[in-house]
Design a protein around this motif. Structure first.
Motif, PDB file in Angstrom:
ATOM      1  N   SER A 120       0.924  -1.316   0.056  1.00  0.00           N
ATOM      2  CA  SER A 120      -0.078  -0.032  -0.022  1.00  0.00           C
ATOM      3  C   SER A 120       0.781   1.214  -0.183  1.00  0.00           C
ATOM      4  N   GLU A 121       2.196   1.056   0.319  1.00  0.00           N
ATOM      5  CA  GLU A 121       3.093   2.235   0.177  1.00  0.00           C
ATOM      6  C   GLU A 121       3.325   2.636  -1.098  1.00  0.00           C
ATOM      7  N   LEU A 122       2.955   2.053  -1.999  1.00  0.00           N
ATOM      8  CA  LEU A 122       3.324   2.474  -3.428  1.00  0.00           C
ATOM      9  C   LEU A 122       2.331   3.448  -3.980  1.00  0.00           C
ATOM     10  N   LYS A 123       2.678   4.630  -3.774  1.00  0.00           N
ATOM     11  CA  LYS A 123       1.828   5.630  -4.324  1.00  0.00           C
ATOM     12  C   LYS A 123       2.518   6.711  -5.331  1.00  0.00           C
ATOM     13  N   SER A 124       1.599   7.360  -6.000  1.00  0.00           N
ATOM     14  CA  SER A 124       2.280   8.272  -7.043  1.00  0.00           C
ATOM     15  C   SER A 124       3.196   9.338  -6.334  1.00  0.00           C
ATOM     16  N   GLY A 125       4.449   9.313  -6.647  1.00  0.00           N
ATOM     17  CA  GLY A 125       5.389  10.448  -6.003  1.00  0.00           C
ATOM     18  C   GLY A 125       5.925  10.070  -4.766  1.00  0.00           C
ATOM     19  N   ALA A 126       5.528   8.820  -4.242  1.00  0.00           N
ATOM     20  CA  ALA A 126       6.264   8.509  -3.057  1.00  0.00           C
ATOM     21  C   ALA A 126       7.784   8.078  -3.026  1.00  0.00           C
ATOM     22  N   GLY A 127       8.135   7.745  -4.531  1.00  0.00           N
ATOM     23  CA  GLY A 127       9.374   7.158  -4.591  1.00  0.00           C
ATOM     24  C   GLY A 127       9.621   5.869  -4.240  1.00  0.00           C
ATOM     25  N   LYS A 128       8.779   4.852  -4.298  1.00  0.00           N
ATOM     26  CA  LYS A 128       8.878   3.612  -3.775  1.00  0.00           C
ATOM     27  C   LYS A 128       8.169   2.564  -4.862  1.00  0.00           C
ATOM     28  N   VAL A 129       9.080   1.520  -4.602  1.00  0.00           N
ATOM     29  CA  VAL A 129       8.691   0.307  -5.510  1.00  0.00           C
ATOM     30  C   VAL A 129       8.640  -1.109  -4.927  1.00  0.00           C
ATOM     31  N   ALA A 130       8.166  -1.888  -5.438  1.00  0.00           N
ATOM     32  CA  ALA A 130       8.124  -3.437  -5.297  1.00  0.00           C
ATOM     33  C   ALA A 130       8.809  -4.103  -5.957  1.00  0.00           C
ATOM     34  N   ILE A 131       9.721  -5.094  -5.730  1.00  0.00           N
ATOM     35  CA  ILE A 131      10.450  -6.002  -6.545  1.00  0.00           C
ATOM     36  C   ILE A 131      10.393  -7.661  -6.149  1.00  0.00           C
ATOM     37  N   GLY A 132      10.615  -8.106  -7.340  1.00  0.00           N
ATOM     38  CA  GLY A 132      10.552  -9.492  -7.182  1.00  0.00           C
ATOM     39  C   GLY A 132      11.507 -10.410  -5.970  1.00  0.00           C
ATOM     40  N   ALA A 133      11.246 -11.302  -5.406  1.00  0.00           N
ATOM     41  CA  ALA A 133      11.992 -12.024  -4.406  1.00  0.00           C
ATOM     42  C   ALA A 133      13.441 -12.341  -4.926  1.00  0.00           C
ATOM     43  N   ARG A 134      13.447 -13.021  -6.094  1.00  0.00           N
ATOM     44  CA  ARG A 134      14.736 -13.312  -6.652  1.00  0.00           C
ATOM     45  C   ARG A 134      15.506 -12.362  -7.151  1.00  0.00           C
ATOM     46  N   LEU A 135      15.029 -11.334  -7.704  1.00  0.00           N
ATOM     47  CA  LEU A 135      15.842 -10.125  -7.773  1.00  0.00           C
ATOM     48  C   LEU A 135      16.344  -9.347  -6.581  1.00  0.00           C
ATOM     49  N   ALA A 136      15.718  -9.444  -5.630  1.00  0.00           N
ATOM     50  CA  ALA A 136      16.205  -9.004  -4.192  1.00  0.00           C
ATOM     51  C   ALA A 136      17.236 -10.024  -3.743  1.00  0.00           C
ATOM     52  N   GLU A 137      17.122 -11.012  -3.843  1.00  0.00           N
ATOM     53  CA  GLU A 137      18.210 -12.136  -3.675  1.00  0.00           C
ATOM     54  C   GLU A 137      19.629 -11.645  -4.403  1.00  0.00           C
ATOM     55  N   ASN A 138      19.275 -11.573  -5.726  1.00  0.00           N
ATOM     56  CA  ASN A 138      20.514 -11.363  -6.739  1.00  0.00           C
ATOM     57  C   ASN A 138      21.235 -10.141  -6.270  1.00  0.00           C
ATOM     58  N   ILE A 139      20.730  -9.194  -5.839  1.00  0.00           N
ATOM     59  CA  ILE A 139      21.149  -7.605  -5.703  1.00  0.00           C
ATOM     60  C   ILE A 139      21.488  -7.607  -4.332  1.00  0.00           C
ATOM     61  N   GLY A 140      20.792  -8.261  -3.497  1.00  0.00           N
ATOM     62  CA  GLY A 140      21.121  -8.257  -1.850  1.00  0.00           C
ATOM     63  C   GLY A 140      20.378  -7.190  -1.184  1.00  0.00           C
ATOM     64  N   ALA A 141      18.954  -6.654  -1.972  1.00  0.00           N
ATOM     65  CA  ALA A 141      18.122  -5.667  -1.338  1.00  0.00           C
ATOM     66  C   ALA A 141      17.265  -6.117  -0.527  1.00  0.00           C
ATOM     67  N   ARG A 142      16.887  -5.548   0.598  1.00  0.00           N
ATOM     68  CA  ARG A 142      15.780  -5.818   1.394  1.00  0.00           C
ATOM     69  C   ARG A 142      14.729  -4.662   1.378  1.00  0.00           C
ATOM     70  N   VAL A 143      13.627  -4.985   2.070  1.00  0.00           N
ATOM     71  CA  VAL A 143      12.732  -3.881   2.365  1.00  0.00           C
ATOM     72  C   VAL A 143      13.132  -2.603   3.055  1.00  0.00           C
ATOM     73  N   GLY A 144      13.151  -1.702   2.542  1.00  0.00           N
ATOM     74  CA  GLY A 144      13.715  -0.305   3.188  1.00  0.00           C
ATOM     75  C   GLY A 144      15.045   0.242   2.336  1.00  0.00           C
ATOM     76  N   ASP A 145      15.610  -0.516   1.783  1.00  0.00           N
ATOM     77  CA  ASP A 145      16.901  -0.225   1.090  1.00  0.00           C
ATOM     78  C   ASP A 145      16.604   0.665  -0.407  1.00  0.00           C
ATOM     79  N   THR A 146      17.335   1.333  -0.705  1.00  0.00           N
ATOM     80  CA  THR A 146      17.278   2.293  -1.886  1.00  0.00           C
ATOM     81  C   THR A 146      18.063   1.417  -3.053  1.00  0.00           C
ATOM     82  N   ILE A 147      17.167   1.234  -4.168  1.00  0.00           N
ATOM     83  CA  ILE A 147      17.944   0.702  -5.366  1.00  0.00           C
ATOM     84  C   ILE A 147      17.949   2.073  -6.434  1.00  0.00           C
TER      85      ILE A 147
END
Length: 413
Positions: free
Chosen positions: A137-164
């Motif tokens: 629900s945090e994905l709103k226009s202008g909020a600068g937030k995204v949702a990413i696939g779980a496998r992509l998160a593993e590949n780049i080492g990102a977690r919720v709260g990180d900035t890609i």
């Protein structure tokens, strides 16, 4: 075929051969096990193939809809008008604008190819059912937030709260040349669709943010369409194709994934034919055991004939003896097949643990788990095929027993 008490008594006696007929009993037991394995193999393989197709279709269609309306050149400028026309088409359940563009993402020095998807808030809410971490629900226009696939998160080492950092090579022009556009987005949620290629590539954001990132203004890339019947999508969207001829192309799920689903269909038929041979081999075992039983019981048959047993009675006795073996094997095969399907994932994990070999690699199989969907019509067809073949295998030995001449058999007794 109703048996008299006499016929049923003799048939039961022949189903359980005596000590001197252990070899015949062994062959009959092998026949039963072979029928069981053949039926179980068919049930398991056909259910897995059906499940693979259904799960793949559900996940692909659930994310991309039944069809895509895409303008030539990749930009649909007058999309509001086209969207209304599509929504008014009979048989269309829903239609929504969509932006999809391959870009790059980086985090802590790791760079991965991604597929940016700009979705409406309604589509993002639907994707929330696949969320594994964070808050969609945090994905709103202008909020600068995204949702990413779980496998992509593993590949780049990102977690919720990180900035890609999302990198758009088609950036702004400067006196020093084109500078790639780099925009940082906070990861608000992780999702897992279940299709490996999607989970390792998709970055979802509100459609307005995607337009800003890609510098497309108010235009969109395509319109996602869902119809009331996935198998009739081409027929339903034919008026849309005609109206948009020369302006946009309408591609349904059958066209987009044609090679994949055609390969599945061919493999499904091939597997059914190959595995049916197992049942056929089992039927030949039933035939062999009955022929040996008839030869071993020739004297008994002759005595029964002299005592008044009809050819019809002998025919029914031996048909029942062989058919029961096939029927028991079929029932056992159904039980074995359904048991395997129920514990299929545990069995796969156990085999992987014992052998050390990964049997189900999501990067190759597309899906994260071994799927299964049993079709009752196929189960009935497989069962009837096994029973009919078992019945046909009993006819020759039974006819041979019924045609026994007691005079020739007992002449020298």
């Amino acid at each position: 075929m109703i048996l008299t008490p006499f016929e049923w008594t003799i048939a039961k006696r022949y189903m359980m051969p005596g000590r001197g007929e252990a070899f015949i009993a062994l062959v009959a037991g092998i026949s039963l096990v072979a029928v069981m394995l053949g039926v179980a193999a068919l049930i398991i393989v056909m259910s897995v193939m059906n499940g693979f197709r259904a799960e793949l279709l559900d996940k692909i269609v659930g994310l991309n809809g039944h069809a895509i309306v895409q303008a030539y050149g990749g930009r649909l400028d007058n999309w509001e008008e086209v969207l209304q026309d599509v929504r008014k088409t009979p048989g269309v359940v829903s239609a929504s604008p969509l932006i999809e563009q391959p870009l790059l993402a980086s985090f802590n020095g790791r760079v991965e190819a991604i597929l940016v998807r700009g979705n409406t808030q309604a589509d993002i809410a639907q994707l929330g059912k696949k969320m594994v971490a964070g808050n969609m629900s945090e994905l709103k226009s202008g909020a600068g937030k995204v949702a990413i696939g779980a496998r992509l998160a593993e590949n780049i080492g990102a977690r919720v709260g990180d900035t890609i950092t999302v990198i758009n090579p088609a950036g702004r022009s400067t006196p020093f040349g084109t500078v790639p556009r780099q925009v940082g987005y906070e990861v608000a949620a992780l999702f897992e669709i279940g299709v490996f290629d999607y989970d390792q590539a998709f970055v979802v954001m509100p459609i307005a943010d995607a337009q800003t990132l890609l510098l497309t203004g108010d235009s969109i890339g395509m319109i996602e369409v869902t119809t009331e019947d996935a198998d009739r999508v081409g027929e339903i969207l034919e008026p849309v194709k005609q109206k948009l001829a020369g302006r946009a192309v309408v591609s349904d799920w059958k066209t987009i994934n044609a090679s994949l689903f055609e390969a599945l269909a061919v493999e499904r038929v091939a597997m059914f034919v190959v595995l049916s041979i197992i049942v056929l081999v089992a039927v030949f075992n039933i035939l062999s055991s009955l022929i040996m039983l008839v030869r071993a019981k020739t004297r008994d048959i002759a005595i029964m004939r002299t005592m008044g047993a009809t050819r019809r009675s002998l025919l029914k006795i031996f048909v029942t003896t062989g058919f029961v073996v096939g029927a028991l094997g079929t029932v056992a095969g159904l039980a074995l097949g359904f048991t395997f399907l129920f514990f299929r994932q545990s069995i796969v994990h156990a085999i992987q643990f014992v052998t050390g070999i990964e049997l189900w690699d999501p990067s190759i199989r597309f899906l994260s788990e071994l799927p299964s969907r049993t079709d009752p019509a196929e189960v009935v067809t497989i069962s009837l095929m096994a029973l009919v073949l078992s019945f046909l295998a009993t006819l020759y030995p039974a006819l041979k027993a019924a045609s026994t001449d007691p005079v020739q058999v007992l002449r020298y007794e």
